[in-house]
Scaffold this motif. Structure first.
Motif, PDB file in Angstrom:
ATOM      1  N   MET A  82       0.981  -1.221  -0.069  1.00  0.00           N
ATOM      2  CA  MET A  82      -0.094   0.071   0.152  1.00  0.00           C
ATOM      3  C   MET A  82       0.854   1.325   0.002  1.00  0.00           C
ATOM      4  SD  MET A  82      -2.983  -1.508   0.528  1.00  0.00           S
ATOM      5  CE  MET A  82      -4.174  -0.453   1.227  1.00  0.00           C
ATOM      6  N   SER A  83       0.153   2.420  -0.119  1.00  0.00           N
ATOM      7  CA  SER A  83       1.025   3.523  -0.089  1.00  0.00           C
ATOM      8  C   SER A  83       0.024   4.493   1.072  1.00  0.00           C
ATOM      9  CB  SER A  83       1.048   4.361  -1.524  1.00  0.00           C
ATOM     10  OG  SER A  83      -0.318   5.043  -1.804  1.00  0.00           O
ATOM     11  N   LEU A  84       0.862   5.226   1.854  1.00  0.00           N
ATOM     12  CA  LEU A  84       0.366   6.066   2.735  1.00  0.00           C
ATOM     13  C   LEU A  84       0.092   7.368   2.271  1.00  0.00           C
ATOM     14  CD1 LEU A  84      -0.308   6.523   5.835  1.00  0.00           C
ATOM     15  CD2 LEU A  84       1.944   7.466   6.031  1.00  0.00           C
ATOM     16  N   GLN A  85      -1.309   7.838   2.479  1.00  0.00           N
ATOM     17  CA  GLN A  85      -1.776   9.264   1.926  1.00  0.00           C
ATOM     18  C   GLN A  85      -2.118  10.051   3.155  1.00  0.00           C
ATOM     19  OE1 GLN A  85      -4.375   8.986  -1.281  1.00  0.00           O
ATOM     20  NE2 GLN A  85      -2.904   7.999  -2.746  1.00  0.00           N
ATOM     21  N   MET A  86      -1.942  11.120   3.453  1.00  0.00           N
ATOM     22  CA  MET A  86      -2.347  12.143   4.245  1.00  0.00           C
ATOM     23  C   MET A  86      -2.796  13.347   3.751  1.00  0.00           C
ATOM     24  SD  MET A  86       1.074  11.469   6.957  1.00  0.00           S
ATOM     25  CE  MET A  86       0.336  12.695   8.042  1.00  0.00           C
ATOM     26  N   ARG A  87      -3.942  13.581   4.310  1.00  0.00           N
ATOM     27  CA  ARG A  87      -4.677  14.860   3.954  1.00  0.00           C
ATOM     28  C   ARG A  87      -5.448  15.738   4.837  1.00  0.00           C
ATOM     29  NH1 ARG A  87     -10.412  13.045   1.493  1.00  0.00           N
ATOM     30  NH2 ARG A  87     -10.660  11.126   2.390  1.00  0.00           N
ATOM     31  N   LEU A  88      -5.782  16.851   4.627  1.00  0.00           N
ATOM     32  CA  LEU A  88      -6.402  17.561   5.461  1.00  0.00           C
ATOM     33  C   LEU A  88      -7.869  17.870   5.121  1.00  0.00           C
ATOM     34  CD1 LEU A  88      -3.835  20.647   6.622  1.00  0.00           C
ATOM     35  CD2 LEU A  88      -4.433  18.362   7.977  1.00  0.00           C
ATOM     36  N   THR A  89      -8.630  17.802   5.967  1.00  0.00           N
ATOM     37  CA  THR A  89     -10.155  17.847   5.457  1.00  0.00           C
ATOM     38  C   THR A  89     -10.770  18.780   6.346  1.00  0.00           C
ATOM     39  OG1 THR A  89     -10.905  16.012   6.826  1.00  0.00           O
ATOM     40  CG2 THR A  89     -10.188  15.581   4.443  1.00  0.00           C
ATOM     41  N   GLU A  90     -11.937  19.275   5.783  1.00  0.00           N
ATOM     42  CA  GLU A  90     -12.904  20.292   6.716  1.00  0.00           C
ATOM     43  C   GLU A  90     -13.509  19.711   7.626  1.00  0.00           C
ATOM     44  OE1 GLU A  90     -13.509  23.813   5.965  1.00  0.00           O
ATOM     45  OE2 GLU A  90     -12.001  23.871   4.350  1.00  0.00           O
ATOM     46  N   LYS A  91     -13.652  20.178   8.748  1.00  0.00           N
ATOM     47  CA  LYS A  91     -14.427  19.636   9.827  1.00  0.00           C
ATOM     48  C   LYS A  91     -16.007  19.834   9.369  1.00  0.00           C
ATOM     49  CE  LYS A  91     -12.057  18.829  13.568  1.00  0.00           C
ATOM     50  NZ  LYS A  91     -11.964  17.509  14.391  1.00  0.00           N
ATOM     51  N   GLU A  92     -16.715  18.540   9.519  1.00  0.00           N
ATOM     52  CA  GLU A  92     -18.057  18.707   9.386  1.00  0.00           C
ATOM     53  C   GLU A  92     -19.036  19.760  10.181  1.00  0.00           C
ATOM     54  OE1 GLU A  92     -19.126  14.638   9.481  1.00  0.00           O
ATOM     55  OE2 GLU A  92     -17.928  13.984   7.829  1.00  0.00           O
TER      56      GLU A  92
END
Length: 92
Positions: A82-92
């Motif tokens: 696998m590969s590791l992906q990190m991302r920032l997301t908006e809070k709901e």
């Protein structure tokens, strides 16, 4: 007593306790790794062999008793194909 560095401040009076946010994020990541490992039928011992990481560290990571480094996460992901992906997301 907590100091102001223990919180992430949002707009207005909203604040999030950093410890809680870290714990929740760590648990989410651990669950994904364990699910991938088990789906592939890989034991902790085999994962340790593939990554060069001691099995005790794999066990501690999966139990939530280890704060993993980015290097550890990338090595385990690679060993699982696998590969590791990190991302920032908006809070709901």
């Amino acid at each position: 007593m907590r100091n102001s560095m223990d919180y992430i401040y949002l707009s207005g009076d909203q604040k999030i306790l950093i410890e809680v946010e870290q714990k929740n994020t760590r648990q989410f990541v651990i669950e994904q790794y364990v699910q991938c490992r088990k789906t592939q039928g890989i034991t902790q011992a085999e994962l340790a062999r593939r990554t060069g990481i001691p099995r005790s560290n794999i066990t501690r990571f999966e139990s939530g008793n280890y704060n993993p480094s980015l290097e550890l996460l990338v090595r385990i992901a690679a060993a699982l194909g696998m590969s590791l992906q990190m991302r920032l997301t908006e809070k709901e």
